[in-house]
Design a protein around this motif. Structure first.
Motif, PDB file in Angstrom:
ATOM      1  N   GLN A 211       0.851  -1.106  -0.076  1.00 15.14           N
ATOM      2  CA  GLN A 211      -0.070  -0.112  -0.151  1.00 15.14           C
ATOM      3  C   GLN A 211       0.894   1.050   0.074  1.00 15.14           C
ATOM      4  O   GLN A 211       2.214   1.216   0.316  1.00 15.14           O
ATOM      5  CB  GLN A 211      -0.827   0.181   1.185  1.00 15.14           C
ATOM      6  CG  GLN A 211      -1.658  -1.259   1.384  1.00 15.14           C
ATOM      7  CD  GLN A 211      -2.813  -1.498   0.492  1.00 15.14           C
ATOM      8  OE1 GLN A 211      -3.267  -0.648  -0.158  1.00 15.14           O
ATOM      9  NE2 GLN A 211      -3.261  -2.648   0.238  1.00 15.14           N
ATOM     10  N   ASP A 213       2.267   5.099  -1.538  1.00 17.10           N
ATOM     11  CA  ASP A 213       3.027   5.624  -2.730  1.00 17.10           C
ATOM     12  C   ASP A 213       4.598   5.433  -2.605  1.00 17.10           C
ATOM     13  O   ASP A 213       5.173   6.424  -1.976  1.00 17.10           O
ATOM     14  CB  ASP A 213       2.543   7.025  -3.140  1.00 17.10           C
ATOM     15  CG  ASP A 213       3.035   7.626  -4.504  1.00 17.10           C
ATOM     16  OD1 ASP A 213       3.640   6.575  -5.368  1.00 17.10           O
ATOM     17  OD2 ASP A 213       3.328   8.572  -4.782  1.00 17.10           O
ATOM     18  N   SER A 214       5.279   4.427  -3.002  1.00 12.46           N
ATOM     19  CA  SER A 214       6.729   4.255  -2.904  1.00 12.46           C
ATOM     20  C   SER A 214       7.156   4.147  -4.253  1.00 12.46           C
ATOM     21  O   SER A 214       6.772   3.484  -5.247  1.00 12.46           O
ATOM     22  CB  SER A 214       6.998   3.238  -2.157  1.00 12.46           C
ATOM     23  OG  SER A 214       8.215   2.995  -2.307  1.00 12.46           O
ATOM     24  N   ASP A 215       8.208   4.738  -4.543  1.00 11.17           N
ATOM     25  CA  ASP A 215       8.979   4.546  -5.829  1.00 11.17           C
ATOM     26  C   ASP A 215       9.860   3.362  -5.925  1.00 11.17           C
ATOM     27  O   ASP A 215      10.402   2.921  -6.954  1.00 11.17           O
ATOM     28  CB  ASP A 215      10.321   5.687  -5.973  1.00 11.17           C
ATOM     29  CG  ASP A 215       9.665   7.066  -6.094  1.00 11.17           C
ATOM     30  OD1 ASP A 215       8.243   6.999  -6.721  1.00 11.17           O
ATOM     31  OD2 ASP A 215      10.269   8.018  -6.013  1.00 11.17           O
ATOM     32  N   GLU A 275       6.445   4.969   3.182  1.00 11.95           N
ATOM     33  CA  GLU A 275       6.523   6.314   2.665  1.00 11.95           C
ATOM     34  C   GLU A 275       8.216   6.599   2.524  1.00 11.95           C
ATOM     35  O   GLU A 275       9.017   5.936   3.489  1.00 11.95           O
ATOM     36  CB  GLU A 275       6.122   7.441   4.163  1.00 11.95           C
ATOM     37  CG  GLU A 275       4.692   7.435   4.085  1.00 11.95           C
ATOM     38  CD  GLU A 275       4.452   8.288   5.132  1.00 11.95           C
ATOM     39  OE1 GLU A 275       5.221   9.367   5.674  1.00 11.95           O
ATOM     40  OE2 GLU A 275       3.352   8.546   5.722  1.00 11.95           O
TER      41      GLU A 275
END
Length: 601
Positions: A211, A213-215, A275
Motif C-alpha cells: 500500500q 506511494d513508494s518509488d 513512505e
C-alpha cells in the motif's frame, strides 16, 4: 427567589462567566495531600497524578479551573490506588473545607485558598483466585499472578497479555479475551481474577499487499521482505519483515499490519504501507589536531537509485590541511543492492582511489571489488568480498615499489552498544581476516585485524562511564620488506595513542622507519558528566608494534595520557576536545590536541 428551568441555567452560566472575567486578587494557594498508611512511593504517585495539586503550576488558578481539576482527581486517584492493589479506598477532596463533589459548578466560590486531598488507601489486597485459561504449551504466567501474592491491576493486565502472546507465538493470531470475572472481597482483602481466552484457529501467513506511494517497485519490496507465505503465523516473523525493509534506508515509514479477518483457507493476509525518504542526502565532517592539521570529509548518499532500494554512497576526504605532511585524500564509492540474493543478504560493489602522504611512506592506490553481506540480526552482520588492489609506494625499503593483489576481504561486526555515537553500556567487536594473493611479482599472505570496545556505567544512568578498547593487528606470510606499507602497522595519533604524533611508532630501517607486522593498542577512558550536556574525560592510551606476526617482549612501545571535555550535540554525539601528552616512548612531540565530533571510541 431561586430560578429554575432553562432560564435559570442560562442566568447562572452568564453569572459564572462574568465572575471569571472580573479581575481577581492573587492569593497564595495552599495544596496538601495526606495518605496515612500509604507507602512513600504510593504517596509520590498520588501527588504526581493529581491535577488539582499541579493546576496552579500550569497557570490554572481560577476557582472554576481548580474545581474541574479536583473533580477529575477522584477517578484518577482511585485508578492509581487500584494499580497499587488498594481496592477499598476512601478519598476526600476539599476546597476550603467543602467536598469538591458537592460543589455546584454553576455556583463556584469566588476564590479558593486551600486544596486538601485526604486519602485512606485501605488494606493492600492479595489474590484469592488467579487464573488465565487456556494457555498454550510452554506459556508461564508472571510469578506475581498467583494466590496469596499482592494484587495490582498491572499484574492482571500482564497475565492476560502473557496468555495472549503465548497463543500468538504458537500461530493463533486472532486470540482474544472471552469472559472476565473479577470479584473484590473486602472482608478478607482478596481479589479473584478468572480470565478466559479464546484462541481461535491456528493460522498461516497469506499474502502481503503493498500500500502507499513508494518509488521502490513491489517486486523489489517482495524480494527484500521475504514474506513467509504458507508458514505458520509468528509475530517474530512479522517483525523481521518490517526490519528487513527498514534497514534498506529507503523508507521513512514501514508499517506491516494484519487483516482483521482471516481467509477461509486458514491464511491471514497483511498490508505493507510505505513512505519514502528523500532520495539524496549529503553530510560533512571535520577533525582537527595540532600536528596533523585539518581533515575534511563529505558523503553523498543516493537512495533507491534504480527503483529496487539500492543505496549509493560516495565519499571524498581531504587530509593534512595545514599539517606537517603533504595534503592527500581519498575518493570512493559503495553501491548496496539489497534485492539481489535474498531477504537477509545483499550484494555490494566498492571502489576507491587514494593518495596517502605519511611521514614514513607515500602510496597511490586503487581498489575495485564486489562482495556480499549477511545480516544475522540488528546487531550482528558479516561481509565477504573479493577485489583487485593496485598500489605504487615509496617507503623505507625503496621508491617506486609496486604491489598488485587479488584480495579476499572478510569482516564481522557485533554491536551491542546502547548508543553508537556515545555509548554508556554494552560492547562492540569488529574483526576481519583479509587473505591476499600477489601477482606481477608481489607476495601472498593474510592480514588479521580486530577492534573490541566495552562500556560500563555502574548503574549511574550514564553519568559515570568507564570505557576500554583493545586493538590487534597481524600480517602473516611475506617478510616485512615484501608487504605494501598500507598493510603494515604504525602507532600514534587520535585512533591509537593520543599524545604521540600520528604513526610515529614503527620499526627502524636504516635511517628511516617502516611499519610492523603486528600491533596491539590499549585505551581506557573515565567519563563523568558535569551537567546534562558537558562531560569531563580522563584517558590513557598504549601502543606497541612488532617486527614479527606476534608482539614479543622486545617490541617497541609508547603511551600517552590526558584530559578531555565533551559537549553533547544530541544525535550527532559529543563535540570532543582532547589534550594529551606522551608518557613513555622515544618521541618528544609535546602536548597534542584533538578536536572532533563523537567519542574517541
Amino acid at each position: 427567589m431561586k430560578l429554575t428551568g432553562p432560564l435559570g441555567v442560562l442566568l447562572r452560566g452568564l453569572a459564572t462567566a462574568a465572575i471569571a472575567l472580573l479581575p481577581t486578587t492573587t492569593l497564595a494557594l495552599e495544596a496538601v495531600l495526606t495518605a496515612p498508611g500509604a507507602s512513600e512511593e504510593l504517596q509520590d504517585r498520588l501527588r504526581q497524578s493529581s491535577s488539582a495539586l499541579s493546576a496552579p503550576a500550569r497557570g490554572q488558578d481560577s476557582p472554576l479551573e481548580l474545581l474541574s481539576a479536583a473533580l477529575s482527581d477522584y477517578r484518577t486517584l482511585v485508578q492509581v490506588l487500584y494499580d497499587a492493589g488498594h481496592f477499598s479506598p476512601v478519598i476526600h477532596i476539599r476546597l476550603d473545607g467543602r467536598e469538591a463533589a458537592g460543589i455546584d459548578p454553576f455556583f463556584t466560590p469566588e476564590k479558593i485558598g486551600r486544596i486538601e486531598i485526604a486519602v485512606d488507601p485501605g488494606p493492600a489486597f492479595r489474590f484469592g483466585t488467579a487464573r488465565v485459561e487456556p494457555l498454550s504449551a510452554g506459556t508461564r504466567l508472571p510469578e506475581g499472578f498467583a494466590t496469596g501474592q499482592p494484587t495490582t491491576t498491572g499484574t492482571i493486565r500482564d497475565a492476560a497479555q502473557t496468555g495472549i502472546t503465548g497463543w500468538r507465538e504458537a500461530g493463533y493470531a486472532k486470540v482474544r479475551i472471552g469472559d472476565q470475572r473479577i470479584r473484590v472481597r473486602h472482608a478478607p482483602a482478596e481479589l479473584d481474577a478468572d480470565i478466559r481466552l479464546l484462541p481461535g484457529p491456528k493460522l498461516r501467513f497469506g499474502q502481503m499487499y503493498v500500500q502507499g506511494d513508494s518509488d521502490v517497485t513491489p517486486k523489489a519490496i517482495a524480494r527484500i521482505a521475504g514474506f513467509p507465505s504458507g508458514e505458520v503465523y509468528s509475530p517474530d516473523q512479522v517483525q523481521r519483515v518490517g526490519t528487513r525493509l527498514r534497514r534498506t534506508g529507503a523508507f521513512a515509514l514501514v508499517s506491516v499490519t494484519e487483516h482483521e479477518t482471516p481467509n477461509p483457507d486458514g491464511t491471514l493476509d497483511f498490508d505493507a504501507t510505505f513512505e519514502d525518504l528523500p532520495k539524496r542526502r549529503i553530510t560533512f565532517g571535520a577533525e582537527l589536531s595540532s600536528r596533523d592539521g585539518l581533515d575534511l570529509s563529505a558523503i553523498w548518499i543516493h537512495r533507491n537509485l534504480f527503483g529496487a532500494a539500492e543505496r549509493l554512497r560516495l565519499e571524498a576526504t581531504v587530509r593534512n590541511i595545514g599539517g606537517t605532511e603533504d595534503i592527500d585524500g581519498r575518493i570512493g564509492f559503495r553501491l548496496d543492492r539489497p534485492d539481489r540474493l535474498g531477504p537477509d543478504d545483499s550484494i555490494f560493489y566498492i571502489g576507491e582511489a587514494e593518495r596517502r602522504n605519511r611521514t614514513h611512506y607515500q602510496i597511490t592506490r586503487a581498489v575495485l571489488g564486489i562482495g556480499a553481506r549477511r545480516t544475522f540480526s540488528d546487531t550482528l552482520y558479516a561481509e565477504a568480498g573479493i577485489g583487485l588492489s593496485y598500489g605504487d609506494a615509496d617507503d623505507a625499503y625503496g621508491t617506486g615499489r609496486k604491489f598488485r593483489y587479488l584480495g579476499l576481504r572478510t569482516a564481522l561486526e557485533w554491536d551491542e552498544r546502547d548508543n553508537k555515537v556515545s555509548a554508556t553500556r554494552g560492547f562492540y567487536i569488529n574483526a576481519g581476516l583479509d587473505p591476499f594473493i600477489g601477482f606481477s611479482g608481489s607476495k601472498s599472505g593474510a592480514r588479521l585485524t580486530a577492534d573490541g570496545r566495552a562500556y560500563w556505567d555502574f548503574n549511574t544512568e550514564g553519568r559515570f562511564v568507564v570505557a576500554g578498547r583493545l586493538q590487534i593487528g597481524s600480517v602473516f606470510g611475506p617478510s616485512q620488506s615484501e608487504i605494501s606499507p598500507e598493510l603494515l602497522f604504525f602507532s600514534g595519533g587520535a585512533g591509537t595513542v593520543r599524545g604521540q604524533p600520528y604513526e610515529s611508532l614503527g620499526l627502524p630501517v636504516g635511517g628511516a622507519t617502516a611499519g610492523g607486522k603486528s600491533f596491539v593498542g590499549l585505551s581506557t577512558e573515565i567519563r563523568g558528566k558535569v551537567t546534562e550536556k558537558i562531560s569531563l574525560v580522563g584517558f590513557y592510551d598504549f601502543g606497541t608494534v612488532g617486527a614479527s606476526s606476534f608482539i614479543t617482549s622486545g617490541s617497541d612501545s609508547h603511551a600517552g595520557a590526558g584530559l578531555g571535555i565533551r559537549y553533547d550535540l544530541g544525535g550527532l554525539g559529543p563535540l570532543r576536545l582532547d589534550l594529551a601528552y606522551p608518557t613513555s616512548g622515544k618521541t618528544d612531540g609535546g602536548l597534542q590536541f584533538y578536536l572532533g565530533i563523537g567519542q574517541a571510541f
